[in-house]
Design a protein around this motif. Structure first.
Motif, PDB file in Angstrom:
ATOM      1  N   SER A 127       1.166  -0.916  -0.082  1.00 45.07           N
ATOM      2  CA  SER A 127      -0.047   0.321  -0.057  1.00 45.07           C
ATOM      3  C   SER A 127       0.671   1.521  -0.092  1.00 45.07           C
ATOM      4  O   SER A 127       0.342   2.318  -1.071  1.00 45.07           O
ATOM      5  N   GLY A 128       1.909   1.176   0.723  1.00 45.55           N
ATOM      6  CA  GLY A 128       2.978   2.126   0.645  1.00 45.55           C
ATOM      7  C   GLY A 128       3.635   2.309  -0.067  1.00 45.55           C
ATOM      8  O   GLY A 128       4.708   3.071  -0.672  1.00 45.55           O
ATOM      9  N   GLU A 129       4.066   1.662  -1.346  1.00 46.19           N
ATOM     10  CA  GLU A 129       4.813   0.980  -2.683  1.00 46.19           C
ATOM     11  C   GLU A 129       4.963   2.917  -3.569  1.00 46.19           C
ATOM     12  O   GLU A 129       5.746   3.046  -3.834  1.00 46.19           O
ATOM     13  N   PRO A 130       3.705   3.511  -4.012  1.00 43.75           N
ATOM     14  CA  PRO A 130       3.794   4.179  -5.018  1.00 43.75           C
ATOM     15  C   PRO A 130       4.801   5.673  -4.489  1.00 43.75           C
ATOM     16  O   PRO A 130       5.635   5.928  -5.053  1.00 43.75           O
ATOM     17  N   PHE A 131       4.660   5.549  -2.429  1.00 46.48           N
ATOM     18  CA  PHE A 131       5.540   6.667  -2.716  1.00 46.48           C
ATOM     19  C   PHE A 131       6.888   6.306  -1.839  1.00 46.48           C
ATOM     20  O   PHE A 131       7.101   7.649  -1.236  1.00 46.48           O
ATOM     21  N   LYS A 132       7.009   5.683  -2.450  1.00 50.84           N
ATOM     22  CA  LYS A 132       8.688   5.625  -1.719  1.00 50.84           C
ATOM     23  C   LYS A 132       9.902   6.363  -1.960  1.00 50.84           C
ATOM     24  O   LYS A 132       9.742   6.659  -3.327  1.00 50.84           O
ATOM     25  N   LYS A 133      10.778   6.123  -1.657  1.00 47.46           N
ATOM     26  CA  LYS A 133      11.620   7.229  -2.154  1.00 47.46           C
ATOM     27  C   LYS A 133      12.498   6.721  -2.980  1.00 47.46           C
ATOM     28  O   LYS A 133      12.810   5.290  -3.841  1.00 47.46           O
ATOM     29  N   GLY A 134      12.288   7.759  -4.022  1.00 42.08           N
ATOM     30  CA  GLY A 134      13.158   6.975  -5.610  1.00 42.08           C
ATOM     31  C   GLY A 134      11.937   6.894  -6.593  1.00 42.08           C
ATOM     32  O   GLY A 134      12.616   7.128  -7.506  1.00 42.08           O
ATOM     33  N   ASN A 135      11.270   7.524  -6.164  1.00 37.78           N
ATOM     34  CA  ASN A 135       9.953   7.031  -7.622  1.00 37.78           C
ATOM     35  C   ASN A 135       9.785   8.462  -8.274  1.00 37.78           C
ATOM     36  O   ASN A 135      10.305   9.470  -7.554  1.00 37.78           O
TER      37      ASN A 135
ATOM     38  N   LYS B  30       2.437  11.929 -16.882  1.00 36.92           N
ATOM     39  CA  LYS B  30       2.078  11.754 -16.891  1.00 36.92           C
ATOM     40  C   LYS B  30       2.051  10.340 -16.939  1.00 36.92           C
ATOM     41  O   LYS B  30       2.330   9.023 -15.872  1.00 36.92           O
ATOM     42  N   SER B  31       2.252  10.134 -17.671  1.00 36.49           N
ATOM     43  CA  SER B  31       2.427   7.946 -18.225  1.00 36.49           C
ATOM     44  C   SER B  31       3.410   7.444 -16.937  1.00 36.49           C
ATOM     45  O   SER B  31       3.461   6.162 -17.210  1.00 36.49           O
ATOM     46  N   SER B  32       4.236   8.442 -17.398  1.00 36.88           N
ATOM     47  CA  SER B  32       5.410   7.480 -16.927  1.00 36.88           C
ATOM     48  C   SER B  32       5.893   7.600 -14.874  1.00 36.88           C
ATOM     49  O   SER B  32       6.560   7.583 -14.360  1.00 36.88           O
ATOM     50  N   ALA B  33       4.853   8.890 -14.739  1.00 39.41           N
ATOM     51  CA  ALA B  33       4.719   8.655 -13.673  1.00 39.41           C
ATOM     52  C   ALA B  33       3.854   7.635 -12.224  1.00 39.41           C
ATOM     53  O   ALA B  33       3.476   6.864 -13.204  1.00 39.41           O
ATOM     54  N   ASP B  34       4.959   7.584 -10.911  1.00 40.39           N
ATOM     55  CA  ASP B  34       4.411   6.303 -10.129  1.00 40.39           C
ATOM     56  C   ASP B  34       3.268   6.511  -9.291  1.00 40.39           C
ATOM     57  O   ASP B  34       2.716   5.750  -8.785  1.00 40.39           O
ATOM     58  N   PHE B  35       3.648   8.024  -9.128  1.00 45.48           N
ATOM     59  CA  PHE B  35       1.852   8.421  -8.493  1.00 45.48           C
ATOM     60  C   PHE B  35       1.674   9.744  -8.595  1.00 45.48           C
ATOM     61  O   PHE B  35       2.544  10.752  -9.426  1.00 45.48           O
TER      62      PHE B  35
ATOM     63  N   ASP C  46      -2.683   6.801  -6.261  1.00 48.57           N
ATOM     64  CA  ASP C  46      -1.632   6.137  -6.881  1.00 48.57           C
ATOM     65  C   ASP C  46      -1.734   6.014  -8.840  1.00 48.57           C
ATOM     66  O   ASP C  46      -2.557   6.884  -9.447  1.00 48.57           O
ATOM     67  N   LYS C  47      -1.188   5.389  -9.472  1.00 49.21           N
ATOM     68  CA  LYS C  47      -1.848   5.031 -10.979  1.00 49.21           C
ATOM     69  C   LYS C  47      -3.388   4.886 -11.213  1.00 49.21           C
ATOM     70  O   LYS C  47      -3.538   4.984 -12.856  1.00 49.21           O
ATOM     71  N   SER C  48      -3.822   4.149 -10.592  1.00 47.27           N
ATOM     72  CA  SER C  48      -5.527   4.571 -11.136  1.00 47.27           C
ATOM     73  C   SER C  48      -5.919   4.726 -10.626  1.00 47.27           C
ATOM     74  O   SER C  48      -7.472   5.092 -10.510  1.00 47.27           O
ATOM     75  N   ASP C  49      -5.366   6.289 -10.011  1.00 45.99           N
ATOM     76  CA  ASP C  49      -6.480   6.949 -10.019  1.00 45.99           C
ATOM     77  C   ASP C  49      -7.364   7.222  -8.453  1.00 45.99           C
ATOM     78  O   ASP C  49      -7.861   8.318  -8.315  1.00 45.99           O
ATOM     79  N   ALA C  50      -6.286   6.250  -7.726  1.00 48.92           N
ATOM     80  CA  ALA C  50      -7.345   6.022  -6.602  1.00 48.92           C
ATOM     81  C   ALA C  50      -6.486   7.118  -5.149  1.00 48.92           C
ATOM     82  O   ALA C  50      -5.379   7.215  -5.559  1.00 48.92           O
TER      83      ALA C  50
END
Length: 139
Positions: free
Chosen positions: A19-27, A63-68, A98-102
């Motif tokens: 659940s915290g994956e999209p916001f990790k350092k380096g994304n 936008k398409s290459s972003a993790d979040f 996140d990428k699914s717009d949630a």
């Protein structure tokens, strides 16, 4: 029974870790702002600059290459307030998707009015408060 409990704990811990994956350092993050007025655009640029200076995430303009995605809510107001002598006051908040717009997380709203302590730059002062709150959350 013990095996079943261990399995449930393992599955829930994996779900929480993801659940915290999209916001990790380096994304990579894409910053979006719906308002197109001059004050909001300058505040948007100041926010991007502050995030790049922090260096925790990489800001992308694709936008398409972003993790979040971070969607900024920016509001400008003019006039004399109790803490300023006029000029444009700013209020800003951010929503993390996140990428699914949630929607995954939302900040409080941070306000600043132009005054001597912030060099009469409410845009930068409000952004500084917002980025400081984000840093505290993701350090």
């Amino acid at each position: 029974m013990k095996i079943w409990i261990c399995f449930l704990l393992l599955v829930s811990s994996v779900a929480l870790a993801q659940s915290g994956e999209p916001f990790k350092k380096g994304n990579t993050v894409y910053i979006e702002s719906l308002s197109k007025n001059e004050n909001s655009q300058e505040t948007h640029k100041a926010f991007v600059d502050q995030l790049q200076e922090w260096g925790y995430w990489k800001v992308t303009f694709d936008k398409s290459s972003a993790d979040f995605i971070i969607k900024l809510n920016l509001e400008a107001s003019k006039g004399i307030t109790a803490t300023s002598w006029g000029g444009t006051s700013m209020a800003c908040s951010a929503r993390f998707y996140d990428k699914s717009d949630a929607l995954r997380w939302e900040t409080d709203t941070y306000k600043a009015s132009p005054n001597g302590t912030n060099g009469f730059n409410a845009k930068r002062a409000a952004v500084r408060k917002l980025v400081n709150a984000i840093e505290k959350k993701y350090r």
